[in-house]
Design an enzyme around this catalytic site. Structure first.
Site, short mmCIF file in Angstrom:
data_model
loop_
_atom_site.label_atom_id
_atom_site.label_comp_id
_atom_site.label_asym_id
_atom_site.label_seq_id
_atom_site.Cartn_x
_atom_site.Cartn_y
_atom_site.Cartn_z
N ASN A 155 1.03 -1.24 0.02
CA ASN A 155 -0.07 0.00 0.03
C ASN A 155 0.75 1.40 -0.15
O ASN A 155 1.34 1.72 1.29
CB ASN A 155 -0.90 0.07 1.13
CG ASN A 155 -1.85 1.13 1.27
OD1 ASN A 155 -1.81 2.02 0.40
ND2 ASN A 155 -2.99 0.94 2.00
N ARG A 181 -2.31 -1.95 -3.75
CA ARG A 181 -3.58 -1.15 -3.69
C ARG A 181 -3.33 -0.04 -4.83
O ARG A 181 -2.15 0.65 -4.60
CB ARG A 181 -3.73 -0.52 -2.20
CG ARG A 181 -4.64 0.58 -2.15
CD ARG A 181 -4.61 1.61 -1.18
NE ARG A 181 -5.65 2.50 -0.92
CZ ARG A 181 -5.61 3.62 -0.34
NH1 ARG A 181 -4.33 4.01 -0.10
NH2 ARG A 181 -6.70 4.47 -0.64
N HIS A 241 -11.85 4.40 -1.54
CA HIS A 241 -11.73 3.67 -0.03
C HIS A 241 -12.49 2.12 -0.57
O HIS A 241 -13.05 1.55 0.46
CB HIS A 241 -12.26 4.10 0.92
CG HIS A 241 -11.83 5.41 1.18
ND1 HIS A 241 -12.18 6.59 1.60
CD2 HIS A 241 -10.34 5.59 1.55
CE1 HIS A 241 -11.34 7.52 2.06
NE2 HIS A 241 -10.20 6.86 2.06
N ARG A 258 -7.22 17.55 3.29
CA ARG A 258 -8.08 17.58 2.25
C ARG A 258 -9.13 18.68 2.46
O ARG A 258 -9.95 18.18 3.64
CB ARG A 258 -8.24 16.68 1.43
CG ARG A 258 -7.15 15.78 0.63
CD ARG A 258 -7.51 14.50 -0.07
NE ARG A 258 -6.98 13.54 0.99
CZ ARG A 258 -7.00 12.38 0.94
NH1 ARG A 258 -8.02 11.72 -0.11
NH2 ARG A 258 -6.39 11.36 1.49
N GLU A 277 -7.49 -3.44 4.62
CA GLU A 277 -7.56 -3.49 3.36
C GLU A 277 -6.42 -4.83 2.62
O GLU A 277 -6.52 -5.13 1.71
CB GLU A 277 -7.12 -2.15 2.81
CG GLU A 277 -7.82 -1.19 3.09
CD GLU A 277 -7.48 0.38 3.16
OE1 GLU A 277 -8.35 1.05 2.61
OE2 GLU A 277 -6.54 0.56 3.43
#
Length: 378
Positions: free
Chosen positions: A7, A78, A166, A226, A362
């Site tokens: 990742n 990922r 996501h 963000r 994940e």
């Protein structure tokens, strides 16, 4: 069957080693590009050390130096953006890589770093199968009204549409719900993935119906650095009246806004919750207000709600955030059990609608995808 999962982010690299479906080692390199630091967990043992200046390739080399001697059969990656058509994990051929590189303008904060991690892994394991797992894939079944913008149709055809992100986290959560809460999985569930990046997802019968994130990973909820949802007129104003160039606006929206910009203190929710500064409290209040608003919006997309799941670093660990966000949502049947919420229990509801706290993983989704592809290829 030994599998690595990668990742690769803009400032970090996470790597896990899997053997026979079990995670044997977990490593992370943080602060890439400056004073990078490697942390490794191996069984009951752990270690950490500074590795200095490091890019993705150097970070991976540092991780590999800590791996046990084993043959890696597959490396799973990922990849944030898979475009409008990719709905499943796949082998990363040269043709696929060229397509993914062309998507970098759609995800400038993530895609180049994902691909840099991929290049480093190919150099380290030239014989291993390389597999891409896409954050956008989970959302590809959206109804058209949830994917489009009210722009001339040609832009939609060119790829200017809502993608959602996501997806690997949402995939993990829905798979767990199918196993442990099958009745809930068959209904209408809202999942809030809350971390340095944050989004909500409306899920019906295990499939994504709507997402707070849109064309980019900027939309929807405010995040660590963000901005989240913003009136596009603000951007026109910044260009016209402040003479800001695209690179300046990109830096503002991606790196200087969100919790960091609102508080002027930190992008880390833990630091803000521990602070006595009024600006910290205001940043948290804005985050929870927008979270409540997005949960309400996802309930409207679904036509009701049968369950709510919190996941991600903030969603899993910040009990005050969960409590503040749900203060105004009792009309949806969402009521917390204060004690269970404070204890970070899995089931934290007191009202009629289940509220769950689920620790996402994940990397396990990526590892399973690699194993499937290895098995199918014989």
């Amino acid at each position: 069957m030994a599998i690595l999962t990668l990742n690769a982010g803009s400032s970090s690299l996470k790597v896990s080693l899997w053997e026979e479906g079990r995670r044997r080692l977990a490593a992370q390199v943080e602060r890439l590009g400056s004073d990078a630091r490697l942390s490794v967990e191996y069984g009951d043992d752990s270690m950490s050390r500074d590795i200095g200046q490091a890019d993705q390739a150097q970070a991976l080399d540092a991780v590999l130096s800590e791996l046990p001697d084993t043959r890696i059969e597959a490396v799973g990656h990922r990849i944030v953006h898979g475009g409008p058509d990719r709905t499943e994990p796949e082998r990363l051929t040269e043709e696929v890589l060229r397509d993914l590189a062309r998507l970098s303008p759609f995800a400038p904060l993530h895609q180049p770093h994902n691909l840099a991690g991929l290049r480093a892994a190919r150099a380290a394991f030239p014989e291993a199968l390389q597999v891409g797992c896409y954050d956008t894939a989970f959302h590809r079944g959206h109804p058209w009204v949830n994917d489009t913008f009210a722009l001339p149709r040609r832009f939609y055809d060119e790829g200017v549409r809502r993608y959602g992100f996501h997806g690997l986290s949402y995939d993990f959560v829905t798979t767990l719900l199918a196993r442990d809460y099958p009745d809930l999985h068959a209904g209408r569930v809202i999942v809030a993935h809350l971390g340095n990046g944050a989004s909500t997802c409306a899920i019906r019968e295990g499939r994504s119906i709507g997402s707070s994130m849109g064309f980019s990973a900027l939309d929807g909820l405010p995040m660590g650095t963000r901005c989240g949802q913003i009136d596009p007129g603000v951007l026109l104003y910044l260009m016209d009246q402040k003479a800001m160039q695209p690179a300046e606006i990109s830096r503002l929206l991606y790196k200087e806004s969100g919790l960091k910009g609102l508080s002027g203190l930190s992008s880390d929710m833990r630091s803000l919750l521990a602070s006595d500064a009024p600006e910290a409290a205001e940043a948290v209040s804005y985050f929870t207000f927008r979270l409540a608003r997005e949960i309400g919006a996802m309930a409207a997309v679904l036509g009701g709600i049968d369950g709510l799941v919190f996941t991600g670093g903030i969603g899993e660990n910040a009990a005050p955030v969960r409590a503040q966000a749900l203060e105004t949502l009792a009309f949806l049947g969402l009521e917390l059990d204060p004690g269970a919420n404070a204890a970070n229990a899995r089931e934290i509801h007191a009202g009629p609608v289940p509220i769950l706290r689920i620790e996402t993983d994940e990397e396990s989704v990526i590892a399973r995808a690699c194993a499937r592809i290895l098995t199918s290829s014989g």
